[in-house]
Design a protein around this motif. Structure first.
Motif, PDB file in Angstrom:
ATOM      1  N   LEU A   1      35.097  41.830  42.774  1.00 51.32           N
ATOM      2  CA  LEU A   1      35.296  40.644  41.938  1.00 51.32           C
ATOM      3  C   LEU A   1      34.148  40.452  40.953  1.00 51.32           C
ATOM      4  CD1 LEU A   1      36.757  38.197  44.610  1.00 51.32           C
ATOM      5  CD2 LEU A   1      37.985  39.398  42.774  1.00 51.32           C
ATOM      6  N   ASN A   2      32.925  40.762  41.365  1.00 47.72           N
ATOM      7  CA  ASN A   2      31.805  40.696  40.424  1.00 47.72           C
ATOM      8  C   ASN A   2      32.016  41.653  39.267  1.00 47.72           C
ATOM      9  OD1 ASN A   2      30.321  38.754  41.789  1.00 47.72           O
ATOM     10  ND2 ASN A   2      29.125  40.240  42.955  1.00 47.72           N
ATOM     11  N   LYS A   3      32.397  42.900  39.569  1.00 46.65           N
ATOM     12  CA  LYS A   3      32.623  43.880  38.510  1.00 46.65           C
ATOM     13  C   LYS A   3      33.813  43.495  37.646  1.00 46.65           C
ATOM     14  CE  LYS A   3      32.311  48.263  39.297  1.00 46.65           C
ATOM     15  NZ  LYS A   3      31.446  48.654  38.166  1.00 46.65           N
ATOM     16  N   GLN A   4      34.827  42.934  38.260  1.00 50.75           N
ATOM     17  CA  GLN A   4      35.988  42.473  37.492  1.00 50.75           C
ATOM     18  C   GLN A   4      35.583  41.414  36.478  1.00 50.75           C
ATOM     19  OE1 GLN A   4      39.608  41.319  39.733  1.00 50.75           O
ATOM     20  NE2 GLN A   4      39.463  39.364  38.658  1.00 50.75           N
ATOM     21  N   ARG A   5      34.698  40.513  36.895  1.00 53.60           N
ATOM     22  CA  ARG A   5      34.282  39.448  35.987  1.00 53.60           C
ATOM     23  C   ARG A   5      33.429  39.980  34.842  1.00 53.60           C
ATOM     24  NH1 ARG A   5      35.901  35.752  33.020  1.00 53.60           N
ATOM     25  NH2 ARG A   5      34.365  34.161  32.471  1.00 53.60           N
TER      26      ARG A   5
END
Length: 256
Positions: free
Chosen positions: A207-211
């Motif tokens: 989710l961090n990388k997605q953001r």
């Protein structure tokens, strides 16, 4: 071009190696396609929690586009070429697993851009990085987008228009190299870092990388659209082809 990309797994870490050391790991179309396949295979492997991207040999992570390929482009091929970079960059940006760049020497042009698309970079005091495309007649379009996100507009203009290379000290100072170690320690230090990242909670990592991807997506798509337009115009004039022929001739003369 066989085995232009090598892969291996060490524990929970997948390692992808650019493997054309005789030409400083310069890119060609088959090599870009193979790199996408390698990333996709590790992305789909549940046993892999983090990735490393590095270059074979001790002279270069990558020298960028192979000019022997690009010197034959026309406007239509230049547009296809931008599509190839879109597929590679999109694959890298969409990885759910952290990607460490293990930099061993030169990272120039599109290889500099690929290095900046890794999440964290490990290098050594001999690393040089930059965007020298103007010296071979190639207009920079994706490079300035990536650099501006990290370096700001003023330094991006400097690097793009002069084509100069930053040494490792400058790269560390501006945050492009996160870990500086002796050259013989680059891969080991990258493995240690990748193992730490692979042990992090995978959902939070994804989710961090997605953001990060979401907040940079509008600029990414804009630079690709502009790149298609600009490269068509550039290659239609014949200037890049002429400059690359001259560059290759000078380089060949130096070797004789």
């Amino acid at each position: 071009m066989a085995d232009s990309i090598l892969t291996e797994r060490r524990g929970r870490v997948g390692i992808v190696t650019l493997n054309r050391p005789e030409v400083l790991n310069a890119w060609t179309r088959p090599m870009r396609d193979a790199l996408i396949e390698a990333f996709s295979a590790f992305e789909a492997d549940p046993a892999v929690g983090a990735l490393i991207l590095t270059g074979a040999g001790d002279r270069a992570f990558g020298a960028g586009q192979d000019l022997n390929e690009a010197k034959g482009f026309d406007a239509d091929r230049a547009e296809d070429w931008m599509g190839e970079w879109e597929r590679l960059y999109d694959r890298m940006r969409s990885l759910s697993k952290p990607l460490v760049g293990a930099l061993n020497g030169l990272a120039a042009g599109s290889a500099f851009q690929v290095a900046l698309l890794t999440d964290i970079r490990v290098g050594h005091p001999g690393v040089r990085m930059g965007q020298p495309e103007i010296n071979s007649g190639i207009a920079s379009v994706t490079g300035p987008w990536i650099m501006r996100e990290m370096l700001g507009l003023a330094r991006t203009i400097d690097l793009t228009l002069t084509g100069r290379l930053m040494d490792a000290e400058e790269c560390v100072a501006v945050g492009l190299i996160s870990r500086l170690v002796p050259q013989e320690r680059v891969l080991d230090a990258s493995l240690e870092l990748a193992e730490q990242l692979a042990a992090k909670p995978p959902v939070a990592m994804r989710l961090n990388k997605q953001r990060f991807r979401e907040v940079t997506e509008p600029g990414f798509r804009d630079c690709l659209a502009a790149g298609t337009r600009i490269q068509r115009e550039s290659y239609a004039t014949g200037e890049p082809q002429m400059m690359m022929e001259q560059f290759l001739a000078v380089r060949a003369a130096r070797r004789t």
